[in-house]
Design a protein around this motif. Structure first.
Motif, PDB file in Angstrom:
ATOM      1  N   GLN A 138      26.606  28.465  20.619  1.00 44.35           N
ATOM      2  CA  GLN A 138      26.678  27.562  19.468  1.00 44.35           C
ATOM      3  C   GLN A 138      25.761  27.546  18.415  1.00 44.35           C
ATOM      4  O   GLN A 138      25.689  27.456  17.356  1.00 44.35           O
ATOM      5  CB  GLN A 138      27.013  26.128  19.918  1.00 44.35           C
ATOM      6  CG  GLN A 138      28.079  25.807  20.462  1.00 44.35           C
ATOM      7  CD  GLN A 138      29.344  26.019  20.265  1.00 44.35           C
ATOM      8  OE1 GLN A 138      29.709  25.665  19.101  1.00 44.35           O
ATOM      9  NE2 GLN A 138      29.943  27.032  20.835  1.00 44.35           N
ATOM     10  N   TRP A 170      26.917  28.159  26.720  1.00 42.69           N
ATOM     11  CA  TRP A 170      27.763  27.621  25.498  1.00 42.69           C
ATOM     12  C   TRP A 170      26.673  27.138  24.706  1.00 42.69           C
ATOM     13  O   TRP A 170      26.946  27.174  23.495  1.00 42.69           O
ATOM     14  CB  TRP A 170      28.364  26.279  26.162  1.00 42.69           C
ATOM     15  CG  TRP A 170      29.234  25.757  25.138  1.00 42.69           C
ATOM     16  CD1 TRP A 170      30.467  25.930  24.626  1.00 42.69           C
ATOM     17  CD2 TRP A 170      28.894  24.680  24.217  1.00 42.69           C
ATOM     18  NE1 TRP A 170      31.145  25.100  23.792  1.00 42.69           N
ATOM     19  CE2 TRP A 170      30.216  24.568  23.507  1.00 42.69           C
ATOM     20  CE3 TRP A 170      27.730  23.727  23.870  1.00 42.69           C
ATOM     21  CZ2 TRP A 170      30.061  23.301  22.406  1.00 42.69           C
ATOM     22  CZ3 TRP A 170      27.585  23.045  23.053  1.00 42.69           C
ATOM     23  CH2 TRP A 170      28.712  22.687  22.165  1.00 42.69           C
ATOM     24  N   THR A 220      26.572  24.671  36.765  1.00 41.96           N
ATOM     25  CA  THR A 220      26.607  23.630  35.499  1.00 41.96           C
ATOM     26  C   THR A 220      25.487  24.065  34.421  1.00 41.96           C
ATOM     27  O   THR A 220      26.042  24.119  33.446  1.00 41.96           O
ATOM     28  CB  THR A 220      26.574  22.314  36.022  1.00 41.96           C
ATOM     29  OG1 THR A 220      27.356  21.915  37.019  1.00 41.96           O
ATOM     30  CG2 THR A 220      26.756  21.273  34.744  1.00 41.96           C
ATOM     31  N   ARG A 247      27.690  18.729  25.464  1.00 44.67           N
ATOM     32  CA  ARG A 247      28.338  19.516  24.154  1.00 44.67           C
ATOM     33  C   ARG A 247      28.151  18.566  22.717  1.00 44.67           C
ATOM     34  O   ARG A 247      27.811  19.173  21.702  1.00 44.67           O
ATOM     35  CB  ARG A 247      29.507  19.899  24.303  1.00 44.67           C
ATOM     36  CG  ARG A 247      29.899  20.816  25.329  1.00 44.67           C
ATOM     37  CD  ARG A 247      31.175  21.576  25.451  1.00 44.67           C
ATOM     38  NE  ARG A 247      31.333  22.750  26.369  1.00 44.67           N
ATOM     39  CZ  ARG A 247      32.167  23.636  26.486  1.00 44.67           C
ATOM     40  NH1 ARG A 247      33.097  23.612  25.521  1.00 44.67           N
ATOM     41  NH2 ARG A 247      32.171  24.628  27.334  1.00 44.67           N
ATOM     42  N   SER A 248      28.443  17.165  23.049  1.00 40.71           N
ATOM     43  CA  SER A 248      28.245  16.426  21.768  1.00 40.71           C
ATOM     44  C   SER A 248      26.658  16.238  21.337  1.00 40.71           C
ATOM     45  O   SER A 248      26.294  16.291  20.219  1.00 40.71           O
ATOM     46  CB  SER A 248      29.008  14.874  22.298  1.00 40.71           C
ATOM     47  OG  SER A 248      28.454  14.276  21.299  1.00 40.71           O
ATOM     48  N   ASN A 290      26.390  25.327  30.752  1.00 38.85           N
ATOM     49  CA  ASN A 290      26.098  24.490  29.676  1.00 38.85           C
ATOM     50  C   ASN A 290      25.111  25.500  28.808  1.00 38.85           C
ATOM     51  O   ASN A 290      25.110  25.343  27.489  1.00 38.85           O
ATOM     52  CB  ASN A 290      25.187  23.462  30.090  1.00 38.85           C
ATOM     53  CG  ASN A 290      26.321  22.297  30.392  1.00 38.85           C
ATOM     54  OD1 ASN A 290      27.463  22.287  29.752  1.00 38.85           O
ATOM     55  ND2 ASN A 290      26.058  21.428  31.401  1.00 38.85           N
ATOM     56  N   ARG A 323      28.822  15.758  33.425  1.00 36.83           N
ATOM     57  CA  ARG A 323      28.245  15.388  31.767  1.00 36.83           C
ATOM     58  C   ARG A 323      28.531  16.253  30.670  1.00 36.83           C
ATOM     59  O   ARG A 323      27.881  16.287  29.830  1.00 36.83           O
ATOM     60  CB  ARG A 323      26.834  14.997  31.979  1.00 36.83           C
ATOM     61  CG  ARG A 323      26.283  14.033  33.211  1.00 36.83           C
ATOM     62  CD  ARG A 323      26.934  12.634  32.966  1.00 36.83           C
ATOM     63  NE  ARG A 323      25.999  12.156  31.900  1.00 36.83           N
ATOM     64  CZ  ARG A 323      25.012  11.452  31.936  1.00 36.83           C
ATOM     65  NH1 ARG A 323      24.300  11.454  33.240  1.00 36.83           N
ATOM     66  NH2 ARG A 323      24.226  10.890  30.827  1.00 36.83           N
ATOM     67  N   GLU A 324      29.483  17.456  31.123  1.00 37.68           N
ATOM     68  CA  GLU A 324      29.605  18.671  29.936  1.00 37.68           C
ATOM     69  C   GLU A 324      30.038  18.106  28.633  1.00 37.68           C
ATOM     70  O   GLU A 324      29.430  18.494  27.701  1.00 37.68           O
ATOM     71  CB  GLU A 324      30.577  19.421  30.651  1.00 37.68           C
ATOM     72  CG  GLU A 324      30.002  20.287  31.768  1.00 37.68           C
ATOM     73  CD  GLU A 324      30.430  19.704  33.154  1.00 37.68           C
ATOM     74  OE1 GLU A 324      29.877  20.232  34.039  1.00 37.68           O
ATOM     75  OE2 GLU A 324      30.883  18.351  33.086  1.00 37.68           O
ATOM     76  N   ALA A 325      30.872  17.001  28.730  1.00 32.73           N
ATOM     77  CA  ALA A 325      31.247  16.507  27.184  1.00 32.73           C
ATOM     78  C   ALA A 325      30.133  15.889  26.442  1.00 32.73           C
ATOM     79  O   ALA A 325      30.063  16.032  25.426  1.00 32.73           O
ATOM     80  CB  ALA A 325      32.530  15.595  27.296  1.00 32.73           C
ATOM     81  N   GLU A 326      29.658  15.422  27.083  1.00 37.97           N
ATOM     82  CA  GLU A 326      28.261  14.360  26.409  1.00 37.97           C
ATOM     83  C   GLU A 326      27.461  15.552  26.102  1.00 37.97           C
ATOM     84  O   GLU A 326      26.846  15.522  24.982  1.00 37.97           O
ATOM     85  CB  GLU A 326      27.508  13.521  27.509  1.00 37.97           C
ATOM     86  CG  GLU A 326      26.534  12.824  27.075  1.00 37.97           C
ATOM     87  CD  GLU A 326      25.762  11.726  28.010  1.00 37.97           C
ATOM     88  OE1 GLU A 326      24.856  11.406  27.922  1.00 37.97           O
ATOM     89  OE2 GLU A 326      26.467  11.659  29.206  1.00 37.97           O
TER      90      GLU A 326
END
Length: 267
Positions: free
Chosen positions: A135, A131, A124, A84-85, A128, A79-82
């Protein structure tokens, strides 16, 4: 003296959400927190804050499919892309609302995970959070992780204070901190005075929350001696906020005697 923020997701249910800002201000709160802002335009929320002299001190990053029972995705492989979004969206709201703290929920995991599977979830989670903290650093926003009790949220990935502090230490980002909810902590492990005295001086606790145990109503009855606990927090020089994340027994304003009494004693 501890500073208190009204949690508008739980408090003032007698009002529609947009009207809870005014109600909190009228009761003397200077700050608010809540679960999620995303159902409202950030400009509308900013206006509510400004009109009533309130600071936004905390909200949560998008948690996945909340209405379907998800409780965060930070520890869910794939679910990493979700994730980050969602962090990008949350930081946009944080900037608009001048909110310096963002709680990132870990998510629910099956009870029968093998050690290898749990390690994959933890890897994970760490990646996450690293990251997200990177940000958020440019916006001077703290990323928070919160241990949550398994009675209220069975299967939540993070439940104990030591686990949360280990995660924060391992990631090593200065803006990754622990959200210490005394309600959850009492249910899972108790020993709140020792926990506060051990963890607050580390600088790794970015936010406190309070509710009565066991029923999550006002913190003036049940298992917690809030006068003692607030005294401990005060003695330790904690300068953050205490979020009042509880379900009022009846009318919210009528149930604030505990806070008004405390303010009077501490004036």
């Amino acid at each position: 003296m501890p500073r208190f923020a009204a949690n508008l997701s739980m408090m003032y249910p007698e009002h529609d959400f947009p009207d809870r800002f005014a109600a909190a201000s009228a009761d003397g709160f200077n700050a608010v927190e809540y679960l999620f802002p995303y159902a409202y335009d950030s400009t509308e929320l900013r206006l509510r804050l400004d009109d009533h002299g309130l600071a936004q001190v905390l909200f949560n990053a998008p948690p996945g499919a909340w209405e379907s029972g998800e409780r965060g995705i930070a520890a869910l492989p794939g679910r990493e892309a979700e994730f980050r979004s969602g962090i990008a969206r949350a930081l946009e709201y944080a900037a608009a609302l001048d909110c310096p703290r963002l709680h990132v929920m870990a998510g629910l995991v099956p009870p029968d995970l093998t050690p290898k599977e749990r390690a994959e979830h933890r890897d994970t989670y760490l990646a996450n959070l690293e990251w997200a903290a990177e940000q958020a650093a440019g916006s001077e926003v703290d990323i928070l992780v919160e241990p949550i009790n398994g009675r209220d949220m069975p299967g939540y990935f993070l439940s104990r204070q030591a686990e949360a502090h280990a995660v924060v230490r391992e990631v090593g980002a200065p803006n990754l901190k622990v959200q210490l909810d005394l309600y959850h902590c009492q249910i899972v492990e108790g020993d709140l005075t020792t926990t506060l005295r051990r963890d607050l001086p580390t600088g790794r606790v970015g936010h406190l929350q309070i509710a009565g145990v066991p029923d999550r109503h006002e913190p003036d009855s049940g298992e917690l001696d809030i006068r003692h606990l607030f005294g401990v927090v005060d003695d330790l020089g904690f300068d953050g906020w205490i979020g009042c994340e509880y379900i009022p027994r009846a009318g919210t304003s009528e149930g604030l005697g505990w806070l008004n009494h405390y303010r009077g004693d501490s004036a």
